[in-house]
Design an enzyme around this catalytic site. Structure first.
Site, PDB file in Angstrom:
ATOM      1  N   TYR A 147       0.869  -1.209  -0.071  1.00  0.00           N
ATOM      2  CA  TYR A 147       0.006  -0.019  -0.157  1.00  0.00           C
ATOM      3  C   TYR A 147       0.853   1.401   0.004  1.00  0.00           C
ATOM      4  O   TYR A 147       1.453   1.555   0.912  1.00  0.00           O
ATOM      5  CB  TYR A 147      -0.742   0.024   1.268  1.00  0.00           C
ATOM      6  CG  TYR A 147      -2.071   0.927   1.135  1.00  0.00           C
ATOM      7  CD1 TYR A 147      -3.319   0.392   1.354  1.00  0.00           C
ATOM      8  CD2 TYR A 147      -2.041   2.219   1.306  1.00  0.00           C
ATOM      9  CE1 TYR A 147      -4.514   1.107   1.180  1.00  0.00           C
ATOM     10  CE2 TYR A 147      -3.200   2.989   1.070  1.00  0.00           C
ATOM     11  CZ  TYR A 147      -4.205   2.576   1.056  1.00  0.00           C
ATOM     12  OH  TYR A 147      -5.438   3.291   1.333  1.00  0.00           O
ATOM     13  N   TYR A 199      -1.310   4.772 -10.503  1.00  0.00           N
ATOM     14  CA  TYR A 199      -2.521   4.030 -10.949  1.00  0.00           C
ATOM     15  C   TYR A 199      -3.651   4.632 -10.669  1.00  0.00           C
ATOM     16  O   TYR A 199      -4.425   5.461 -11.432  1.00  0.00           O
ATOM     17  CB  TYR A 199      -2.261   2.697 -10.834  1.00  0.00           C
ATOM     18  CG  TYR A 199      -3.536   1.779 -11.017  1.00  0.00           C
ATOM     19  CD1 TYR A 199      -3.953   2.069 -12.289  1.00  0.00           C
ATOM     20  CD2 TYR A 199      -4.286   0.864 -10.277  1.00  0.00           C
ATOM     21  CE1 TYR A 199      -5.084   1.103 -12.804  1.00  0.00           C
ATOM     22  CE2 TYR A 199      -5.172   0.298 -10.722  1.00  0.00           C
ATOM     23  CZ  TYR A 199      -5.738   0.361 -11.865  1.00  0.00           C
ATOM     24  OH  TYR A 199      -6.711  -0.690 -12.376  1.00  0.00           O
TER      25      TYR A 199
END
Lengths: 138, 387
Positions: B283, B331
């Site tokens: 993450y 992204y």
């Protein structure tokens, strides 16, 4: 700076905020294990003592910067900038979030010695802030 | 379905509070805590034994108040049946070895609250909010502020540099270039990161994740049934979680996340070592977040994350492909990015990733970070060959 967003006191932290009316920095202590508790709780998370084992004591107001950042883009929040937000380790062994204020605020770094100062709130309480202390600590 | 909960777990302590007046003197966290301590005492246990916490509003906030660091929490809220659901889930967790001693709690004092005019500003639906008292007044900007604090401490303790953090953004962008759906698809340099506007020093704009729309989902079934379905199964080899704190001023050590607990536990369950990991989906809310994962999951030693990410080690062609979809940095990042870690890990292990496919990938780790470095959850996934 503009108005502070200070939440209401929790039931457990009432004495902390009341003391700020007299510009006193107090901490909750567990007398069973002789350690301060931050944030204030209804019991000691170390030894589970509660009731009369918990008391409030004056703090020295002295501490050392543990971590510090400088807010550079506050326009979204409508504040003056830049300003310093820090985690300060008090002599007594608890950590508080705070702003470092005063002429040396933006030159403060981790391990800089600081002492408490106060900013009045509209409801008569005072908000504890910290400034670089003349006597630097290691 | 395989397996059964029958006889796998037992309730060993209980407590309740009620009064003929219909009113109790205690309320809020104090009352909840009293119930937990009484039930533990009923069992001959203490808080030191607790590694699982259930609470229908926020198990994380209540665990922080209790001062425990559980590896299992459940904040499921199904209204009045929440506590049976908690018991069901806890039995499953205990049966699977995810937790050993789980506490569940409930307290509400509507009659006294009304009489004493409590509530309103004092309590939100999530209970008392330490952040409102101890952090909000100081205008630490969310979400980057707490991560900037962690970065400041990491730089102080280990000499980590802004350039090293920037390397993570640069390598992650290289993956995004290979992903046609990525929000950003032009390569960047370390200089670009350092020249991007300072947000909360020491973090620059390009140290921070995106704000995008995004959505995802997964479907899980038994290994037995998985074999009969359309796509190659991606198996859960290991999973573990650790909760450390709710607000950043309660984090014991800003340079070590609870991933240092969840990572090794999940790897142990999966019977793998860091060297066995082909893809790390870690993450990346901020560059510092990804750096802390590398250290806490054991890909390098504590303090060595900065040196580890130099020379494109996590970029395409590097020895540890990290965030191969382009990550939260390049992204997509709609706010709670964890779903995308799982989706990309599965697609990589199925070999569906086209230009960004990591050849021969067998083991992928999806390592989620919740709140402000507060809760880490590590999922080890593998292909059939890893079973």
């Amino acid at each position: 700076m503009s108005e502070r967003n200070v939440g209401p006191a929790s039931p457990e932290s009432g004495p902390f905020w009341e003391a700020t009316r007299e510009r006193r920095l107090v901490l909750q202590w567990c007398t069973a294990c002789e350690e301060p508790i931050q944030y204030p709780r209804s019991f000691c998370p170390r030894c589970q003592a509660s009731g009369s084992s918990l008391e409030w004591r004056d703090a020295s107001g002295l501490g050392v910067v543990y971590a510090i950042v400088v807010e550079h883009k506050p326009e979204a929040m409508g504040e003056e900038s830049p300003y310093a937000v820090a985690l300060v380790d008090l002599e007594e062994g608890v950590r508080l979030m705070t702003n470092i204020v005063g002429p040396d605020a933006l030159s403060a770094t981790i391990s800089t010695g600081v002492r408490v100062t106060w900013e009045p709130l509209e409801d008569g309480r005072n908000l504890p802030l910290f400034e670089v202390s003349a006597a630097k600590q290691v | 379905m395989t397996g059964t909960l029958r006889g796998a777990a037992a309730i060993v302590g209980v407590a309740d509070a009620a009064s003929p007046t219909g009113e109790l003197d205690r309320f809020g966290r104090d009352l909840e805590t009293a119930m937990v301590l009484e039930a533990l005492d009923d069992a001959g246990l203490t808080l030191a034994d607790v590694d699982g916490v259930c609470h229908s509003q926020s198990a994380m906030a209540f665990a922080e108040y209790l001062g425990v660091h559980p590896q299992y929490t459940d904040s499921t809220n199904t209204g009045g049946s929440s506590y049976e659901v908690h018991a069901e889930h806890a039995a499953g967790a205990i049966a699977a070895g995810l937790a050993d001693v789980v506490v569940g709690v409930y307290a509400a004092t509507p009659r006294s609250d009304r009489k004493q005019r409590r509530g309103g500003g004092r309590f939100t639906p999530n209970g008392p909010m330490p952040a409102a008292e101890w952090e909000w007044p100081y205008r630490l900007r969310m979400p980057m502020g707490p991560y900037a604090l962690a970065a400041s401490r990491h730089m102080y303790e280990f000499g980590t540099t802004p350039e090293q953090l920037a390397e993570i953004a640069v390598s992650t962008r290289k993956w995004a270039v290979l992903n046609p759906r990525a929000r950003f698809s032009e390569e960047i340099t370390v200089s670009d990161v350092l020249a991007s506007p300072m947000q909360v020093a020491p973090l620059h704009l390009l140290d921070c994740c995106l704000v995008t729309d995004g959505a995802g989902a997964f479907v899980m079934t038994s290994a037995e049934r998985a074999k009969t379905l359309r796509k190659p199964p991606v198996y859960v080899l290991g999973a573990a979680t650790c909760h450390d704190h709710m607000i950043i001023s309660q984090m014991p050590d800003l340079t070590t996340t609870p991933g240092a607990i969840s990572g090794p536990a999940a790897f142990s369950m999966a019977e793998i070592k860091p060297d066995d990991v082909d893809i790390l989906m870690g993450y990346d809310s901020f560059t510092i977040t990804a750096l802390l994962h590398l250290e806490d999951l054991g890909f390098c030693s504590k303090g060595e994350g900065g040196a580890f990410v130099e020379d494109g080690r996590t970029a395409p062609g590097g020895s540890l492909p990290m965030n191969t979809n382009g990550g939260g940095l390049s992204y997509t990042h709609p706010g709670a990015y964890g779903m995308f870690l799982i989706v990309e890990a599965v697609r990589q292990l199925r070999g569906e990733c086209g230009p960004r496919q990591v050849e021969g990938a067998e083991v992928a780790v999806a390592h989620g970070s919740g709140m402000v470095l507060s809760c880490m959850s590590t999922l080890v996934l593998g292909t059939e060959a890893t079973l």
